[in-house]
Design a protein around this motif. Sequence first.
Motif, PDB file in Angstrom:
ATOM      1  N   TRP A 118     -27.595 -23.527   4.239  1.00 19.87           N
ATOM      2  CA  TRP A 118     -29.407 -24.039   3.876  1.00 19.87           C
ATOM      3  C   TRP A 118     -28.519 -24.262   2.227  1.00 19.87           C
ATOM      4  O   TRP A 118     -29.995 -24.189   1.938  1.00 19.87           O
ATOM      5  CB  TRP A 118     -30.323 -23.486   4.527  1.00 19.87           C
ATOM      6  N   HIS A 146     -33.998 -37.114   6.851  1.00 22.51           N
ATOM      7  CA  HIS A 146     -35.357 -36.559   7.370  1.00 22.51           C
ATOM      8  C   HIS A 146     -36.713 -37.481   7.153  1.00 22.51           C
ATOM      9  O   HIS A 146     -36.642 -38.852   6.763  1.00 22.51           O
ATOM     10  CB  HIS A 146     -36.290 -35.414   6.599  1.00 22.51           C
ATOM     11  N   HIS A 203     -32.129 -29.530   2.925  1.00 16.00           N
ATOM     12  CA  HIS A 203     -31.762 -29.325   4.308  1.00 16.00           C
ATOM     13  C   HIS A 203     -33.431 -29.292   4.663  1.00 16.00           C
ATOM     14  O   HIS A 203     -34.448 -28.378   4.266  1.00 16.00           O
ATOM     15  CB  HIS A 203     -31.135 -27.577   5.182  1.00 16.00           C
ATOM     16  N   VAL A 204     -33.790 -29.782   5.685  1.00 13.66           N
ATOM     17  CA  VAL A 204     -34.649 -29.788   7.110  1.00 13.66           C
ATOM     18  C   VAL A 204     -34.869 -29.168   8.107  1.00 13.66           C
ATOM     19  O   VAL A 204     -35.422 -28.133   8.442  1.00 13.66           O
ATOM     20  CB  VAL A 204     -35.795 -30.979   6.682  1.00 13.66           C
ATOM     21  N   ASP A 205     -33.763 -29.743   8.795  1.00 15.75           N
ATOM     22  CA  ASP A 205     -33.328 -29.171   9.980  1.00 15.75           C
ATOM     23  C   ASP A 205     -31.564 -29.171  10.903  1.00 15.75           C
ATOM     24  O   ASP A 205     -31.029 -29.960   9.875  1.00 15.75           O
ATOM     25  CB  ASP A 205     -34.650 -29.782  11.160  1.00 15.75           C
ATOM     26  N   ARG A 206     -31.735 -29.203  12.103  1.00 12.98           N
ATOM     27  CA  ARG A 206     -30.782 -30.102  12.510  1.00 12.98           C
ATOM     28  C   ARG A 206     -31.122 -30.651  13.715  1.00 12.98           C
ATOM     29  O   ARG A 206     -31.616 -30.157  14.458  1.00 12.98           O
ATOM     30  CB  ARG A 206     -29.119 -28.721  12.694  1.00 12.98           C
ATOM     31  N   ASP A 207     -30.319 -31.770  14.246  1.00  9.57           N
ATOM     32  CA  ASP A 207     -30.796 -32.194  14.753  1.00  9.57           C
ATOM     33  C   ASP A 207     -30.375 -32.142  16.497  1.00  9.57           C
ATOM     34  O   ASP A 207     -29.448 -31.646  16.512  1.00  9.57           O
ATOM     35  CB  ASP A 207     -30.979 -34.322  14.939  1.00  9.57           C
ATOM     36  N   ARG A 208     -30.636 -33.174  17.201  1.00 14.45           N
ATOM     37  CA  ARG A 208     -30.475 -32.668  18.687  1.00 14.45           C
ATOM     38  C   ARG A 208     -28.304 -33.254  18.164  1.00 14.45           C
ATOM     39  O   ARG A 208     -27.746 -32.664  19.410  1.00 14.45           O
ATOM     40  CB  ARG A 208     -30.749 -33.174  19.827  1.00 14.45           C
ATOM     41  N   TYR A 222     -41.553 -36.530  13.159  1.00 12.24           N
ATOM     42  CA  TYR A 222     -40.761 -35.919  12.428  1.00 12.24           C
ATOM     43  C   TYR A 222     -41.932 -35.153  11.271  1.00 12.24           C
ATOM     44  O   TYR A 222     -41.092 -34.109  10.474  1.00 12.24           O
ATOM     45  CB  TYR A 222     -39.068 -35.524  12.114  1.00 12.24           C
TER      46      TYR A 222
END
Length: 216
Positions: free
Chosen positions: A18, A43, A85-90, A121
Amino acid sequence: MLRLCSVLVLLVLPAMAWADLHGVIRVIDADTVDVGETRVRLHAIDAPEQDQLCQTDQGADFACGAWATARVVEAFEGRRATCDHVDRDRYGRVVARCSMLGIDMGRHIVREGWAFAARAYGLDYDLDEKVAYVAGRGLHAFQLQSPTQFRQAQAKGRVPPHPSCAIKGNISDNGRVFHMPGQRFYQQTEIHEASGERWFCSEAAALRAGWRAASY
């Protein structure tokens, strides 16, 4: 000792994963960029797909997806960005907030009307989209499906692979029938190519392939 080392590795890896991203921007589309070697989905914004069309007030088609990408290229391509970083997508892509020379890229893109706020989101850019909408800026000057609706329609076989090949060759209990844009059942007809259904670029091509015209 081994157990202690394992615990330390587990504690360090997330922090490494991260860590902030830094690198030169390469634009993929209006909401996705490469930062150095990392693919980043910006994001809380959502831009038209590259092949998505809009309509002007006069009803003319306009390649708004490609246009939005070109605007982001002009603004950011080749510059250096820093991303949090916020997240990971699918799809496994990093989702992040990115800035260039102190400019929040997502905010700039939405405020200029090159993409929409993805409120599902986060509400980060809700007000920025409203500013662009009131000003009629960018995409807000055209009529278009939301990017989400467009993707859903493509997945269901309702959007042609190319705008000039929009005739739907459907197979049903009534045989092989093609539907022209504007006909009664055109919008709800789905094309499943795996079942032998097809898109056609002209009536003549559909007739030659053995399809007949829908009567309504």
